[in-house]
Design a protein around this motif. Structure first.
Motif, PDB file in Angstrom:
ATOM      1  N   SER A   1      16.871 -39.428 -10.469  1.00  0.00           N
ATOM      2  CA  SER A   1      17.401 -40.750 -10.128  1.00  0.00           C
ATOM      3  C   SER A   1      18.985 -40.410  -9.820  1.00  0.00           C
ATOM      4  O   SER A   1      19.423 -41.673  -9.305  1.00  0.00           O
ATOM      5  CB  SER A   1      17.459 -41.482 -11.644  1.00  0.00           C
ATOM      6  N   THR A   2      19.384 -39.300  -9.763  1.00  0.00           N
ATOM      7  CA  THR A   2      20.919 -38.901  -9.557  1.00  0.00           C
ATOM      8  C   THR A   2      20.984 -38.595  -8.011  1.00  0.00           C
ATOM      9  O   THR A   2      22.160 -38.292  -7.544  1.00  0.00           O
ATOM     10  CB  THR A   2      21.693 -38.394 -10.243  1.00  0.00           C
ATOM     11  N   CYS A   3      19.927 -38.157  -7.379  1.00  0.00           N
ATOM     12  CA  CYS A   3      19.868 -37.601  -6.043  1.00  0.00           C
ATOM     13  C   CYS A   3      20.740 -38.353  -5.025  1.00  0.00           C
ATOM     14  O   CYS A   3      20.640 -39.490  -4.898  1.00  0.00           O
ATOM     15  CB  CYS A   3      18.619 -37.252  -5.592  1.00  0.00           C
ATOM     16  N   VAL A   4      21.619 -37.708  -4.438  1.00  0.00           N
ATOM     17  CA  VAL A   4      22.467 -38.350  -3.295  1.00  0.00           C
ATOM     18  C   VAL A   4      22.317 -37.165  -2.068  1.00  0.00           C
ATOM     19  O   VAL A   4      22.584 -35.941  -2.268  1.00  0.00           O
ATOM     20  CB  VAL A   4      23.864 -38.424  -3.754  1.00  0.00           C
ATOM     21  N   ASP A   5      21.806 -37.667  -0.995  1.00  0.00           N
ATOM     22  CA  ASP A   5      21.843 -36.936   0.194  1.00  0.00           C
ATOM     23  C   ASP A   5      20.730 -35.871  -0.007  1.00  0.00           C
ATOM     24  O   ASP A   5      21.082 -34.647   0.566  1.00  0.00           O
ATOM     25  CB  ASP A   5      23.101 -36.392   0.743  1.00  0.00           C
ATOM     26  N   GLY A   6      19.891 -35.899  -0.984  1.00  0.00           N
ATOM     27  CA  GLY A   6      18.795 -34.926  -0.965  1.00  0.00           C
ATOM     28  C   GLY A   6      18.972 -33.851  -2.074  1.00  0.00           C
ATOM     29  O   GLY A   6      18.320 -33.061  -2.146  1.00  0.00           O
ATOM     30  N   VAL A   7      20.193 -34.018  -2.788  1.00  0.00           N
ATOM     31  CA  VAL A   7      20.645 -32.972  -3.679  1.00  0.00           C
ATOM     32  C   VAL A   7      20.879 -33.901  -5.177  1.00  0.00           C
ATOM     33  O   VAL A   7      21.381 -34.852  -5.104  1.00  0.00           O
ATOM     34  CB  VAL A   7      21.801 -31.950  -3.310  1.00  0.00           C
ATOM     35  N   LYS A   8      21.139 -32.933  -6.246  1.00  0.00           N
ATOM     36  CA  LYS A   8      21.566 -33.450  -7.283  1.00  0.00           C
ATOM     37  C   LYS A   8      22.480 -32.328  -8.098  1.00  0.00           C
ATOM     38  O   LYS A   8      22.254 -31.344  -7.706  1.00  0.00           O
ATOM     39  CB  LYS A   8      20.144 -33.822  -8.385  1.00  0.00           C
ATOM     40  N   GLN A   9      22.965 -32.853  -9.219  1.00  0.00           N
ATOM     41  CA  GLN A   9      24.060 -31.562 -10.003  1.00  0.00           C
ATOM     42  C   GLN A   9      23.224 -30.637 -10.789  1.00  0.00           C
ATOM     43  O   GLN A   9      22.325 -31.255 -11.388  1.00  0.00           O
ATOM     44  CB  GLN A   9      24.912 -32.637 -10.654  1.00  0.00           C
ATOM     45  N   VAL A  10      23.515 -29.469 -10.949  1.00  0.00           N
ATOM     46  CA  VAL A  10      23.146 -28.671 -11.875  1.00  0.00           C
ATOM     47  C   VAL A  10      24.423 -28.223 -12.530  1.00  0.00           C
ATOM     48  O   VAL A  10      25.387 -27.856 -12.150  1.00  0.00           O
ATOM     49  CB  VAL A  10      22.217 -27.567 -11.432  1.00  0.00           C
ATOM     50  N   VAL A  11      24.680 -28.052 -13.783  1.00  0.00           N
ATOM     51  CA  VAL A  11      25.765 -27.478 -14.623  1.00  0.00           C
ATOM     52  C   VAL A  11      25.127 -26.278 -15.436  1.00  0.00           C
ATOM     53  O   VAL A  11      24.253 -26.280 -16.160  1.00  0.00           O
ATOM     54  CB  VAL A  11      26.370 -28.569 -15.634  1.00  0.00           C
ATOM     55  N   ARG A  12      25.975 -25.193 -15.340  1.00  0.00           N
ATOM     56  CA  ARG A  12      25.913 -23.927 -16.244  1.00  0.00           C
ATOM     57  C   ARG A  12      27.150 -23.770 -17.073  1.00  0.00           C
ATOM     58  O   ARG A  12      28.090 -24.074 -16.604  1.00  0.00           O
ATOM     59  CB  ARG A  12      25.493 -22.554 -15.449  1.00  0.00           C
ATOM     60  N   SER A  13      27.041 -23.119 -18.240  1.00  0.00           N
ATOM     61  CA  SER A  13      28.012 -22.914 -19.199  1.00  0.00           C
ATOM     62  C   SER A  13      28.045 -21.522 -19.649  1.00  0.00           C
ATOM     63  O   SER A  13      27.275 -20.947 -19.730  1.00  0.00           O
ATOM     64  CB  SER A  13      27.825 -23.829 -20.420  1.00  0.00           C
ATOM     65  N   ASP A  14      29.306 -21.061 -19.792  1.00  0.00           N
ATOM     66  CA  ASP A  14      29.767 -19.843 -20.020  1.00  0.00           C
ATOM     67  C   ASP A  14      29.927 -19.741 -21.469  1.00  0.00           C
ATOM     68  O   ASP A  14      30.703 -20.241 -22.068  1.00  0.00           O
ATOM     69  CB  ASP A  14      30.871 -19.641 -19.212  1.00  0.00           C
TER      70      ASP A  14
END
Length: 788
Positions: A610-623
């Motif tokens: 539902s958050t896709c913009v221009d065919g991509v969405k966010q992924v977050v990784r944590s350290d």
């Protein structure tokens, strides 16, 4: 702090006169272009009035409303008005008539700033002379023009059909050190670039020829190490790179009040805007490894929170595909944002709230949890409802978070809105395993959350986690996610405890789904039905991910997939699993993005479609540590990964029959992407070749020779995993006919060795589709493509 001005890209200003590279200006569309497409195109400093022309080199309109033009000698600053939108390829003239303060001098510097008034978009500096009839040529260099063209394209900018060459914008300064007066260029483009006639200077000298002991060609997606043609000061200096005109600034790095040694000032990742002082240098190669090591605070002192570099670096999972999204990941938190009373900067687990994609939960392995909200490109602590500094977590019955310290490694939001957190031990008793799930009510008032239930499954892991081995206490549950029963029953998920299809009604009070827990020690996932009262945890299934270690797991509800995530011990690889044969099987493996350092990346959060913009969405990784005081890194992933639902493996042949000694083409689909397979002819097994399935699970062996020694009759071509050739995955019948014999010769031939094998490489889908459409032999599978 280093400052990168990215003037290497092209900038524009629109307003009075509009002309486009493709023809006359038309009605502008939504201004979606980004600022780096804007460049100063033409300058008049000896006119009545003075004027400046800007150009938009992008393929989209660009909104320059609020952008600022400044002149260094007269000190003027003018702001472009609202609705200043440049069409694609268009130019705009800002003149002294419109802006009376716009007056330029000899030896001046004209700068274009973004609407924030600080981000530098483009700049031009000239010597002790007026610029009259000066503008960009087809190579993007500021030169003398034969005629003034305010409000029109310059010669060579498309008016005469010649395209503008801004290929130099792919070059950036990627690393620098004053220790050896060395710097590195990175080419983000697809074409090698020769910089032989470019110029360089430091903070105080005139641009001059490059000192290039390693040649002058920067390979596509590669690196070139150069020596500064002036010595670089350890007390602060600059490296500036120019085109041959000596005025068009390609890139620069400036540092003050600190020393770029030991090690280097490095972009983490390559070509990004994230400059860090790495303890080691990495000239001539990617900065990824250096960025995974110790980071020195750019202010010159220690990072004001614990710095814990990656320490268990391992190779990526074999057979991985290129990450299907952005390779250049960015910092997504504020420095030292996640320190608590009992630990420094780190984040172990993440989960984007399924009820609000602008909310993300982050847990530290030292019993602390944060509610984060989006603030531009960053995830920051939510200041509302007592969450400003996060909240402590304790075991049942405890009240003191310094005395009760669950090692909280991961987090997920359940369907009830409660937080489910895994533990692998009590940090006050670190040598004893305590693998459990704690449930917390996020609406509980106060600074401490007390669990409403605990499911202790340590005993269920007997034989896997050995309580007599101290290190096993730190190799327990690292990830958790919730999978709805509806998705499991629809796929025919098997309950290993009963040996039949999973029936949710067998587990009264467990809710509407199962919790999948990721065990670090062996890389497996364990599916549990957790009773609502915390009284029981029943293991339903064990899922093998194929990875030796695992740090996180996420359920992708948009694609009915499990994402199993490794930390630095397996190179940060990600394995995607799909429902298959009553369980889950590897769908594909993705490598860590090339611009993301191999940090101790334990947390992983995937935004919904539902958050896709221009065919991509966010992924977050944590350290689970930090790099320069930062623990969150964000990038994108494609919203359409070409996933297909379960598809039976099949083999198709180019012909249903072949003459002994002849050739056939073999095609297979429904395989595991990136896995190697053997193609074998039966009855008397003869390996025809091996190949690796491509990203869609297909492979092809073309012009495979059937040995002349194969007897005529009915045979079978099979496909099996190269690591398990005895297990046939799919097969197709093949009739072999006897070879024609010349008069006076025998039709019998001696049995011989394999004449030829197929190539060990994936075949493109277009070729596969064309060839597949031309044949009729074999089996086919039915698939349904998932689209975002």
């Amino acid at each position: 702090m280093p400052r990168n001005t990215l003037i290497k890209t092209t900038a524009i200003v629109l307003g009075i006169a509009l002309t486009t590279l493709g023809g006359a200006a038309g009605a502008s569309a939504d201004p979606t272009a980004s600022a780096p497409s804007l460049r100063i195109n033409e300058i008049e400093t000896d006119g009545s009035p003075d004027w400046v022309e800007l150009i938009n080199f992008s393929a989209d309109p660009l909104d320059a409303s609020g952008y600022v033009l400044t002149g260094s000698l007269n000190g003027f600053s003018v702001t472009l008005p609202a609705n200043t939108v440049l069409p694609a390829g268009g130019v705009y003239v800002a003149s002294g008539t419109q802006f009376p303060a716009l007056k330029l001098k000899k030896g001046d510097t004209l700068t274009v700033l973004a609407a924030d008034g600080t981000t530098r978009i483009d700049a031009q500096t000239w010597g002790d002379t007026h610029l009259s009839t000066s503008g960009l040529n087809s190579a993007g260099e500021l030169v003398h023009l034969d005629i003034k063209t305010p409000g029109e394209l310059n010669p060579g900018q498309g008016g005469d059909g010649t395209p503008v060459d801004d290929s130099y914008s792919a070059i950036s300064i990627n690393e620098v050190t004053s220790e050896s007066d060395t710097y590195e260029l990175f080419n983000s483009g697809d074409t090698d670039l020769d910089v032989a006639d470019w110029l360089q200077n430091d903070s105080s000298h005139t641009p001059s020829a490059l000192d290039a002991p390693n040649g002058t060609v920067v390979p596509a997606h590669g690196f070139l190490t150069l020596n500064s043609n002036q010595g670089l000061s350890k007390d602060g200096d600059a490296v500036r790179l120019y085109l041959s005109d000596g005025t068009t600034l390609v890139d620069e790095i400036v540092w003050t009040g600190m020393d770029a040694q030991p090690g280097s000032l490095s972009r983490c990742g390559d070509g990004s805007e994230n400059w860090l002082h790495t303890e080691r240098d990495s000239f001539g190669e990617s900065n990824a490894t250096a960025c995974s090591g110790r980071i020195i605070d750019l202010s010159g002192g220690a990072v004001p929170c614990q710095t814990e570099p990656a320490s268990d670096l391992g190779a990526e999972q074999p057979g991985g595909l290129t990450w299907p999204g952005s390779q250049d990941w960015k910092v997504a938190d504020n420095q030292c944002q996640f320190t608590s009373a009992v630990s420094g900067q780190d984040v172990s687990g993440l989960d984007i709230d399924p009820n609000d994609p602008d909310v993300m939960w982050a847990v530290k392995n030292k019993n602390h949890v944060y509610r984060l909200i989006k603030d531009g490109d960053r995830w920051v602590k939510d200041p509302a409802d007592g969450w400003a500094e996060g909240k402590d977590l304790v075991f049942p019955g405890a009240t003191d978070p310094t005395a009760s310290q669950p090692d909280t490694e991961s987090i997920t939001v359940g369907p009830d809105g409660f937080l489910y957190v895994t533990t692998e031990r009590d940090n006050k008793n670190k040598s004893v395993a305590l693998d459990s799930v704690l449930r917390f009510d996020p609406n509980e008032a106060g600074g401490i959350l007390h669990p409403t239930a605990q499911w202790n499954v340590t005993a269920d892991l007997a034989g896997v986690i050995d309580p007599a081995i101290k290190d096993d206490a730190n190799l327990g549950f690292e990830g958790i996610t919730w999978v709805p029963d509806a998705a499991l029953t629809a796929s025919g998920f098997v309950d290993e405890s009963t040996g039949r299809a999973y029936d949710p009604s067998d587990y009264e009070g467990h809710g509407d789904g199962l919790f999948f827990l990721a065990l670090e020690k062996n890389g497996n996932l364990y599916a549990y039905a957790l009773s609502g009262d915390g009284a029981s945890a029943h293991r339903i299934a064990t899922v093998t991910t194929g990875m030796p270690r695992i740090a996180e797991v996420q359920w992708d509800a948009d694609n009915d997939r499990l994402w199993a995530v490794a930390d630095d011990s397996v190179g940060g690889s990600v394995t995607v699993l799909k429902a298959d044969a009553g369980g889950f099987a590897v769908d594909r493996v993705y490598n860590r993005p090339t611009g993301l350092a191999n940090l101790n990346l334990e947390g992983f959060a995937l935004a919904p479609d539902s958050t896709c913009v221009d065919g991509v969405k966010q992924v977050v990784r944590s350290d689970d540590g930090n790099n320069g005081g930062h623990s969150l890194w964000a990038g994108t992933v494609s919203c359409d990964l070409g996933f297909v639902d379960h598809i039976d493996a099949s083999v198709t042949l180019s012909s249903a029959s072949v003459t002994a000694g002849g050739t056939i083409d073999v095609f297979a689909s429904g395989l595991t992407p990136g896995a190697a397979y053997a193609v074998v002819l039966h009855s008397d097994p003869i390996t025809l070749g091996t190949a690796t399935a491509d990203a869609t699970g297909r492979l092809a062996l073309t012009r495979v020779t059937v040995p002349a020694s194969v007897p005529a009759g009915a045979h079978t071509v099979t496909v099996s995993a190269a690591v398990d050739p005895s297990t046939v995955i799919a097969s197709a019948p093949l009739t072999v006919t006897a070879a024609a014999t010349a008069p006076g010769t025998s039709g019998a031939g001696s049995r011989g060795s394999l004449a030829a094998t197929g190539a060990d490489a994936p075949v493109g889908l277009v070729t596969f589709a064309l060839l597949l459409g031309a044949v009729g032999a074999g089996l086919t599978g039915i698939s349904r493509r998932r689209s975002a």
